[in-house]
Design a protein around this motif. Structure first.
Motif: not given
Length: 617
Positions: A116, A224-225, A228, A278, A281-282, A285, A288-289
């Motif tokens: 991650d 993914t959205f 994750g 994928s 960007p995962a 993301l 970012s989360r």
């Protein structure tokens, strides 16, 4: 939401044995299902299994895993027809690719990151590229295909895909099951995403009529959205399995490519595209989360801190001559925001004597267009006196100051605490000074005690060496003091000590220190005094003590003292200087008492010609 979970450490041999077994299974499966006459597989999952095992292992167990892989690789390759020499070469390629990959990915400290983290993913990909390239080169040499670009490319691509796809799935899966932090997802969203992903994969790879390769891409974005990094890795793995099976059973949707070898190459490129679109960007993301969660947590803490700290903010519009207050401002002023209106800061509740100061401060901020700070006292709606501090700046539009804004804090408790602290500090300092005086004062005589004398002597010796100045001491002892106590009692003896303490304090120069070492022994510290100067001072003290009217004071025939003088020499410390003075004092007593002796520069006693003494009357 996070739940803490502890896991007991696994034995050192467990991970190497498990992953060596998985390596054998996947290697045998891949060789058994290898497509095309060139013996080229779509993906070599064993490389990913080895890489994952090394990433999950400790430094000690990594060596064991690599040692176990060697016989496993030899056995599998020879079982599928490779000669001993070729099997040995391929085994060398497999072992070295794992060693190179983990060394580059984990670095010198041996610490591995997580999938991650975008920076770790980049490092992981670079390590995979280098390890795959090295493996391909060694394998081509071992098989004699060094001049075959097809073999080199195919080996590199299958190993690279195996590392990229299999290793992250295994590592993340192990972390998800056994790690300390598990994220609780919304089950309904996960089920919906899983259903959509399953339908997309089946619809894409379960038929040959329509090249629906875009559907898994849409599905992987959706998953993914929702889930994750873990969701992205599961989707990559699922798509890889589906693509492999479709090639084996002949249901691949890549019907626009007829050549089987080219179809494998296209599928490999497709899987690389899926991975690149994928997992990074995962990871971004996920970061970012995590940052958003951190921001929300900090915002909640900040809001709570503002409420707890009695802070508010205000804005005064110069155009409309009106003010806007936050709820915190109303609370500080004891007003109700639903009923009362905001007031202008420079008047209203500000105490009368400070209104002019506040008004001038705000006026100056507008004229100078500079930030401001101010402090004042207000009377709230309940008539209570409160202390406030405010800091702010001006708002400028089109070159004109249109408003003043600031933050205001109720500092009443702080001001009260500071005032109380000042009182307590003054009281504590007075007590400390009194305690220090008591700790450094002889209770009987009221002069410096042994502790004060030794502390001062140490500092004066250091200063004498630093500034190259003279320093001498006088050691004084009352003659026949025990006899005085025995004949006249301790009360008379105490009176003798008190008189001598007073005599010493008045006889010495300003800046000298006279104190009691203990019993009937006294010490005088004489900064900037040579031995001769100290001798003159000591002789004056000896003479005045001898001439004192003792019969009137304590009904004594007379009291005399013996003295020893020592001058500080280079390299002396407190002990050596005191010893020199004590030696001189002993000589005075041995020579008949009521006299002064100067210690020689080496600490010995000077000859009689050097003595400054006076006979007892």
């Amino acid at each position: 939401m996070f739940r803490a979970r502890r896991a007991s450490p696994a034995p050192v041999w467990l991970i190497p044995v498990v992953f060596a077994g998985l390596y054998a299974v996947f290697a045998a499966f891949s060789l058994a299902t290898t497509q095309t006459e060139h013996g080229i597989a779509l993906i070599w999952p064993s490389s990913g299994v080895l890489f994952a095992g090394l990433l999950l292992s400790t430094r000690q167990s990594r060596l064991l895993l690599l040692a176990l892989i060697a016989p496993v690789s030899m056995a599998v390759n020879m079982a599928f027809g490779a000669t001993f020499a070729i099997a040995a070469g391929l085994t060398l390629a497999n072992v070295l690719e794992g060693a190179i990959a983990v060394a580059m990915a984990c670095g010198l400290d041996g610490r591995c990151g997580r999938f991650d983290d975008p920076r770790w993913i980049a490092r992981f990909v670079i390590a995979s590229v280098c390890a795959s390239a090295a493996s391909a080169l060694i394998a081509s040499v071992a098989t004699g295909a060094i001049d075959s670009p097809t073999f080199l490319y195919s080996w590199f691509k299958t190993v690279f895909l195996g590392m990229l796809i299999v290793a992250p799935v295994i590592v993340t899966g192990v972390h998800t099951v056994s790690d300390r932090t598990r994220i609780a997802f919304d089950r309904r969203k996960i089920l919906a995403a899983g259903l959509f992903a399953t339908v997309s994969i089946v619809a894409t790879f379960g038929q040959t009529d329509y090249p629906l390769l875009f559907l898994p891409v849409v599905a992987i974005v959706f998953v993914t959205f929702i889930a994750g990094v873990a969701g992205a890795l599961v989707m990559i793995c699922a798509i890889t399995i589906a693509a492999t099976i479709s090639l084996i059973v002949g249901t691949s949707p890549i019907t626009f490519v007829s050549d089987p070898l080219q179809k494998i190459y296209f599928t490999q490129f497709y899987l690389l595209t899926i991975f690149a679109s994928s997992l990074p960007p995962a990871a971004l993301l996920a970061r970012s989360r995590a940052q958003m969660a951190e921001i929300e947590l900090r915002k909640a803490q900040h809001d709570a801190a503002q409420a707890f700290a009695h802070v508010g903010h205000w804005r005064y519009c110069l155009r409309t001559n009106t003010s806007q207050w936050s709820d915190g401002m109303f609370a500080i002023y004891g007003l109700d925001p639903k009923v009362d209106r905001a007031r202008n800061l420079e008047h209203g509740s500000i105490v009368e004597e400070l209104e002019g100061h506040v008004r001038e401060t705000l006026k100056k901020a507008v004229l100078d267009r500079q930030p401001f700070t101010l402090a004042a006292r207000i009377l709230n709606a309940q008539g209570e006196s409160r202390y406030i501090e405010s800091a702010g700046d001006v708002e400028i539009e089109n070159g004109k100051v249109v408003a003043i804004f600031g933050v205001l804090k109720d500092v009443t408790n702080h001001v009260t605490a500071l005032r109380q602290l000042a009182v307590e500090k003054e009281r504590a300092e007075a007590l400390a000074q009194k305690s220090q005086r008591l700790s450094e004062t002889d209770q009987l005589t009221g002069i410096a005690n042994r502790r004060k004398l030794l502390d001062t002597l140490g500092r004066e010796i250091a200063r004498s060496e630093r500034e190259h100045t003279d320093l001498s001491i006088l050691m004084i002892d009352v003659d026949h003091f025990k006899s005085i106590n025995d004949r006249f009692g301790h009360a008379v003896g105490d009176e003798v000590l008190k008189r001598l303490a007073n005599l010493g304090s008045t006889t010495l120069r300003k800046g000298d220190l006279f104190g009691r070492l203990g019993g009937e022994e006294f010490l005088a510290i004489l900064p900037s005094a040579s031995a001769e100067t100290a001798a003159h001072i000591g002789e004056r003290l000896r003479r005045e003590c001898e001439e004192l009217d003792w019969p009137k004071i304590a009904k004594l025939d007379g009291v005399t003292i013996s003295l020893g003088v020592a001058m500080c020499q280079f390299g002396y410390d407190e002990t050596s200087l005191l010893h020199a003075a004590d030696t001189a004092l002993y000589e005075s007593k041995r020579s008949g008492r009521n006299r002064l002796t100067i210690a020689d520069r080496d600490g010995s006693i000077e000859k009689a010609a050097k003595l400054i003494s006076a006979s007892r009357r």
